[in-house]
Design a protein around this motif. Sequence first.
Motif, PDB file in Angstrom:
ATOM      1  N   ILE A  53       0.848  -1.198   0.000  1.00  0.00           N
ATOM      2  CA  ILE A  53       0.000   0.000   0.000  1.00  0.00           C
ATOM      3  C   ILE A  53       0.885   1.249   0.000  1.00  0.00           C
ATOM      4  O   ILE A  53       0.664   2.185  -0.775  1.00  0.00           O
ATOM      5  N   VAL A  54       1.903   1.246   0.848  1.00  0.00           N
ATOM      6  CA  VAL A  54       2.819   2.402   0.905  1.00  0.00           C
ATOM      7  C   VAL A  54       3.514   2.596  -0.449  1.00  0.00           C
ATOM      8  O   VAL A  54       3.782   3.721  -0.864  1.00  0.00           O
ATOM      9  N   GLY A  55       3.769   1.484  -1.148  1.00  0.00           N
ATOM     10  CA  GLY A  55       4.432   1.557  -2.443  1.00  0.00           C
ATOM     11  C   GLY A  55       3.499   1.885  -3.597  1.00  0.00           C
ATOM     12  O   GLY A  55       3.923   1.941  -4.747  1.00  0.00           O
ATOM     13  N   GLY A  56       2.224   2.102  -3.291  1.00  0.00           N
ATOM     14  CA  GLY A  56       1.273   2.437  -4.346  1.00  0.00           C
ATOM     15  C   GLY A  56       0.953   1.250  -5.250  1.00  0.00           C
ATOM     16  O   GLY A  56       0.517   1.417  -6.382  1.00  0.00           O
ATOM     17  N   MET A  57       1.162   0.041  -4.741  1.00  0.00           N
ATOM     18  CA  MET A  57       0.909  -1.155  -5.554  1.00  0.00           C
ATOM     19  C   MET A  57      -0.367  -1.866  -5.155  1.00  0.00           C
ATOM     20  O   MET A  57      -0.764  -2.836  -5.791  1.00  0.00           O
ATOM     21  N   ASP A  58      -0.970  -1.424  -4.048  1.00  0.00           N
ATOM     22  CA  ASP A  58      -2.196  -2.058  -3.573  1.00  0.00           C
ATOM     23  C   ASP A  58      -3.075  -0.959  -2.983  1.00  0.00           C
ATOM     24  O   ASP A  58      -2.565   0.073  -2.540  1.00  0.00           O
ATOM     25  N   LYS A  59      -4.383  -1.164  -3.015  1.00  0.00           N
ATOM     26  CA  LYS A  59      -5.313  -0.161  -2.495  1.00  0.00           C
ATOM     27  C   LYS A  59      -5.625  -0.419  -1.031  1.00  0.00           C
ATOM     28  O   LYS A  59      -5.764  -1.563  -0.618  1.00  0.00           O
ATOM     29  N   ALA A  60      -5.766   0.644  -0.271  1.00  0.00           N
ATOM     30  CA  ALA A  60      -6.199   0.512   1.124  1.00  0.00           C
ATOM     31  C   ALA A  60      -7.715   0.518   1.157  1.00  0.00           C
ATOM     32  O   ALA A  60      -8.368   0.902   0.185  1.00  0.00           O
ATOM     33  N   THR A  61      -8.281   0.093   2.282  1.00  0.00           N
ATOM     34  CA  THR A  61      -9.730   0.210   2.464  1.00  0.00           C
ATOM     35  C   THR A  61     -10.066   1.572   3.059  1.00  0.00           C
ATOM     36  O   THR A  61     -10.997   2.238   2.628  1.00  0.00           O
ATOM     37  N   SER A  62      -9.277   2.013   4.039  1.00  0.00           N
ATOM     38  CA  SER A  62      -9.431   3.374   4.575  1.00  0.00           C
ATOM     39  C   SER A  62      -8.129   3.810   5.228  1.00  0.00           C
ATOM     40  O   SER A  62      -7.222   3.000   5.434  1.00  0.00           O
ATOM     41  N   GLY A  63      -8.058   5.097   5.536  1.00  0.00           N
ATOM     42  CA  GLY A  63      -6.862   5.635   6.181  1.00  0.00           C
ATOM     43  C   GLY A  63      -6.130   6.601   5.277  1.00  0.00           C
ATOM     44  O   GLY A  63      -6.645   6.983   4.216  1.00  0.00           O
ATOM     45  N   ARG A  64      -4.948   6.995   5.697  1.00  0.00           N
ATOM     46  CA  ARG A  64      -4.140   7.950   4.939  1.00  0.00           C
ATOM     47  C   ARG A  64      -2.683   7.516   4.934  1.00  0.00           C
ATOM     48  O   ARG A  64      -2.192   6.992   5.943  1.00  0.00           O
ATOM     49  N   VAL A  65      -2.014   7.722   3.802  1.00  0.00           N
ATOM     50  CA  VAL A  65      -0.574   7.445   3.698  1.00  0.00           C
ATOM     51  C   VAL A  65       0.081   8.695   3.118  1.00  0.00           C
ATOM     52  O   VAL A  65      -0.020   8.955   1.911  1.00  0.00           O
ATOM     53  N   PHE A  66       0.709   9.474   3.987  1.00  0.00           N
ATOM     54  CA  PHE A  66       1.333  10.719   3.547  1.00  0.00           C
ATOM     55  C   PHE A  66       2.801  10.491   3.198  1.00  0.00           C
ATOM     56  O   PHE A  66       3.542   9.905   3.982  1.00  0.00           O
ATOM     57  N   ILE A  67       3.195  10.946   2.018  1.00  0.00           N
ATOM     58  CA  ILE A  67       4.608  11.006   1.671  1.00  0.00           C
ATOM     59  C   ILE A  67       4.947  12.489   1.567  1.00  0.00           C
ATOM     60  O   ILE A  67       4.378  13.193   0.724  1.00  0.00           O
ATOM     61  N   LEU A  68       5.841  12.940   2.428  1.00  0.00           N
ATOM     62  CA  LEU A  68       6.180  14.363   2.501  1.00  0.00           C
ATOM     63  C   LEU A  68       4.917  15.218   2.479  1.00  0.00           C
ATOM     64  O   LEU A  68       4.821  16.214   1.751  1.00  0.00           O
ATOM     65  N   GLY A  69       3.926  14.786   3.238  1.00  0.00           N
ATOM     66  CA  GLY A  69       2.731  15.594   3.433  1.00  0.00           C
ATOM     67  C   GLY A  69       1.611  15.371   2.447  1.00  0.00           C
ATOM     68  O   GLY A  69       0.516  15.869   2.665  1.00  0.00           O
ATOM     69  N   SER A  70       1.849  14.636   1.334  1.00  0.00           N
ATOM     70  CA  SER A  70       0.698  14.432   0.454  1.00  0.00           C
ATOM     71  C   SER A  70       0.208  12.986   0.518  1.00  0.00           C
ATOM     72  O   SER A  70       0.993  12.036   0.545  1.00  0.00           O
ATOM     73  N   ASN A  71      -1.103  12.876   0.565  1.00  0.00           N
ATOM     74  CA  ASN A  71      -1.747  11.583   0.802  1.00  0.00           C
ATOM     75  C   ASN A  71      -1.848  10.789  -0.492  1.00  0.00           C
ATOM     76  O   ASN A  71      -2.666  11.091  -1.358  1.00  0.00           O
ATOM     77  N   ILE A  72      -1.028   9.740  -0.620  1.00  0.00           N
ATOM     78  CA  ILE A  72      -1.008   8.978  -1.878  1.00  0.00           C
ATOM     79  C   ILE A  72      -2.298   8.191  -2.091  1.00  0.00           C
ATOM     80  O   ILE A  72      -2.590   7.785  -3.215  1.00  0.00           O
ATOM     81  N   LEU A  73      -3.082   7.997  -1.040  1.00  0.00           N
ATOM     82  CA  LEU A  73      -4.347   7.266  -1.214  1.00  0.00           C
ATOM     83  C   LEU A  73      -5.377   8.113  -1.963  1.00  0.00           C
ATOM     84  O   LEU A  73      -6.371   7.602  -2.460  1.00  0.00           O
ATOM     85  N   ASP A  74      -5.122   9.428  -2.052  1.00  0.00           N
ATOM     86  CA  ASP A  74      -5.984  10.314  -2.840  1.00  0.00           C
ATOM     87  C   ASP A  74      -5.489  10.479  -4.273  1.00  0.00           C
ATOM     88  O   ASP A  74      -6.120  11.175  -5.063  1.00  0.00           O
ATOM     89  N   TYR A  75      -4.359   9.882  -4.607  1.00  0.00           N
ATOM     90  CA  TYR A  75      -3.778  10.107  -5.936  1.00  0.00           C
ATOM     91  C   TYR A  75      -4.636   9.502  -7.042  1.00  0.00           C
ATOM     92  O   TYR A  75      -5.241   8.435  -6.869  1.00  0.00           O
TER      93      TYR A  75
END
Length: 232
Positions: A53-75
């Motif tokens: 999920i952190v690597g952007g290879m799988d989708k989360a069900t909920s939550g937030r993963v910020f890389i330098l402040g931007s949430n990749i789950l919203d990408y």
Amino acid sequence: MGVLLKVEDLTKSYFSGKNENRVIKGVSFEVEEGEFALLMGDSGSGKSTILNIVGGMDKATSGRVFILGSNILDYSDKQLNEYRRTTVGFVFQSYNLIGNLSALENILLVNGNNVASARKLLDDMGLKDRADAFPSELSGGEAQRVALARAMSKAPSLLLCDEPTGALDYENSRKVISSIVSLNKNEGITILMVTHNPAFLPLADKVIRLKSGWIESITVNDSPLSVSELKW
Ligand SMILES: Nc1ncnc2c1ncn2[C@@H]1O[C@H](COP(=O)(O)OP(=O)(O)OP(=O)(O)O)[C@@H](O)[C@H]1O
Ligand SMILES: [Mg+2]
């Protein structure tokens, strides 16, 4: 140092019919810039799921993963592609090298055909003489260091390693962990590494322990050892 990765309240469920199997149950942790963090826990506790999920290879069900402040789950898919292409590097237990390409060619495939840079990356991994070897001609440790060189070719901010020594014997594990620690200490690459090997604990700045999809503990090590100091 600032926070590079911030995972907040992450959950992941798999569904079969109406049955929900929640495998990540609300996980939060941070990894600072320049940190060498370990993710440990029993088989099935959710380590690879989190890494993917952190690597952007799988989708989360909920939550937030910020890389330098931007949430990749919203990408968007496009942003996610860009993120995978430029920001994160991956190393897996199985080296995932292309069998009919040499060590050098495996790197050229992803680094925009920059021969000088690819040779330098192989040199840095102690593989100067193995550039023309094919994956089948490499030891496990050599193959894994080619995979590391390939991951480094995009100069990632964050290197994710999923049991990178899981398939290796003692000697090869030692060489690969030395290379990983050196990327962290000498190149300043932030690393999140999944491992089952407790021998690596003294090397890490931070150890995140998972248990059945929950955080069991997070410990910070103020004086991590170098590989040469490691009694193992
Ligand atoms: N595609 C999938 N469909 C259903 N369940 C899955 C799927 N992938 C993983 N799981 C389940 O999610 C849980 C966490 O799996 P994960 O691979 O993250 O564990 P892990 O901590 O990496 O284990 P290991 O140390 O064995 O690699 C496990 O119970 C697994 O069975
Ligand atoms: Mg796993």
